[in-house]
Design a protein around this motif. Structure first.
Motif, PDB file in Angstrom:
ATOM      1  N   GLY A   1      -2.198   1.110   4.054  1.00 40.87           N
ATOM      2  CA  GLY A   1      -2.461   2.444   4.597  1.00 40.87           C
ATOM      3  C   GLY A   1      -2.248   2.635   6.105  1.00 40.87           C
ATOM      4  O   GLY A   1      -2.598   3.914   6.480  1.00 40.87           O
ATOM      5  N   TYR A   2      -1.505   1.964   6.913  1.00 38.30           N
ATOM      6  CA  TYR A   2      -1.357   2.046   8.084  1.00 38.30           C
ATOM      7  C   TYR A   2      -0.079   1.021   8.590  1.00 38.30           C
ATOM      8  O   TYR A   2       0.026   0.084   7.714  1.00 38.30           O
TER       9      TYR A   2
ATOM     10  N   CYS B   1       2.838  -1.867   4.317  1.00 40.96           N
ATOM     11  CA  CYS B   1       2.082  -0.576   5.125  1.00 40.96           C
ATOM     12  C   CYS B   1       1.738   0.218   4.126  1.00 40.96           C
ATOM     13  O   CYS B   1       0.552   0.936   4.395  1.00 40.96           O
TER      14      CYS B   1
END
Length: 328
Positions: A268-269, A264
């Motif tokens: 970046g998400y 993650c």
């Protein structure tokens, strides 16, 4: 000899017997409907106490190139990028875990997809040899010796589709081929798209690469250009070898959590399985039919749940379509 159209990169570490089985399953004597000139296999092995026999690889029919590397880290990411630097093909196949045997139609249908579109992403469903996921094998008394006996019993080099008879669905796609996959351990794409996604991100530095495989699959699947082809009647079959996430280990959940956190962070998400609707390609052999039956049942259940919520079951496809339209 002209350059091959396809370069398949196989990464190995401490899996001498299993990796050689994988290479046999990639040889032109085993693969159907292709010739040795159509593709090459680049074998990159990070040195261990059980290195492969280079002479056994050289004796295989086809175009195999073997590289033994002294890798200072514990991740296969650098080995993948090295293998890619050696590739001659306009298209590549990635097998990050070299302990995965494949069925005899994989190369033929991968090449067929690339002849249809150079933006093909070709996905081979994953299975585990044995009756259960491999982290549970030791508690069930399943060993390498029992696995070798099973493989000998089905005479797999002469009928690779019998691998379905001694396997179960992988934990990465437990619901079958009509659910989004979390990862793919036999994945094909163009060399240009692999470059565009940044190749194998070497920040994945955990043992076994952590969740690098999930990262590469998601980045390829959501790439705005890729067309998703699924070889529903083919498979890649994981052999037991004491892998980082497929072994009976008291710290397994702790390691998986570390993998998830790194994934993650580098994405970046929050990670989710890419929801892209596949184009089905290839024959459905009789041995694969029981898995297709389960896939259809679970796929219908999934679509019903999404319909009830009024949600998009293939939201990543929708986003890709919007991106393409904005580019035009």
């Amino acid at each position: 000899m002209s350059k091959p159209l396809l370069s398949i990169i196989v990464i190995a570490y401490d899996m001498q017997r299993q990796a050689l089985n994988t290479l046999v399953s990639l040889s032109p004597d085993y693969q159907e409907g292709v010739s040795a000139d159509d593709y090459e296999v680049i074998v990159v092995e990070n040195r261990s106490q059980r290195n492969m026999d280079a002479s056994a690889i050289a004796a295989l029919p086809g175009n195999f190139r073997y590289f033994l590397r002294d890798e200072p880290g514990v991740s296969p990411a650098a080995a993948i990028n090295f293998g890619f630097s050696q590739a001659c093909g306009a298209f590549i196949g990635l097998m990050i875990d070299g302990a995965r045997m494949v069925t005899p139609g994989v190369v033929r249908y991968a090449l067929m997809a690339f002849r249809a579109t150079e933006d093909a992403m070709v996905v081979v469903p994953g299975y585990n040899l044995g009756e259960s996921e491999q982290q549970f094998h030791l508690s069930c008394g399943y060993t390498e010796e029992k696995e070798q006996a099973l493989l000998s019993e089905i005479d797999w080099p002469n009928d690779g589709y019998r691998l379905f008879d001694i396997s179960c669905l992988s934990g990465a796609n437990p619901n079958g081929v009509f659910h989004p996959f979390m990862e793919c351990n036999c994945l094909f794409m163009s060399a240009d798209i692999f470059r565009d996604i940044g190749q194998a991100d070497e920040r994945f530095d955990l043992p076994g690469g952590g969740s690098l495989n999930l990262y590469l699959y998601r980045k390829t699947a959501i790439h705005p250009c890729t067309e998703h082809f699924l070889l529903a009647g083919e498979g890649s079959f994981h052999q037991i070898h004491g892998g980082v996430t497929t072994s009976a280990d008291d710290r397994r959940e702790e390691k998986l959590q570390e993998h998830r956190e790194q994934l993650c962070r580098l994405l970046g998400y929050p990670f989710s399985a890419p929801s892209v609707e596949p184009i089905l390609l290839g024959k459905m052999r009789s041995s694969a039919m029981p898995f297709l039956k389960r896939s259809v049942e679970r796929g219908i259940e999934r679509l019903a749940r999404f319909a009830q919520r009024g949600a998009d079951p293939y939201v990543d496809d929708t986003q890709k379509s919007k991106h393409r339209k904005s580019d035009t």
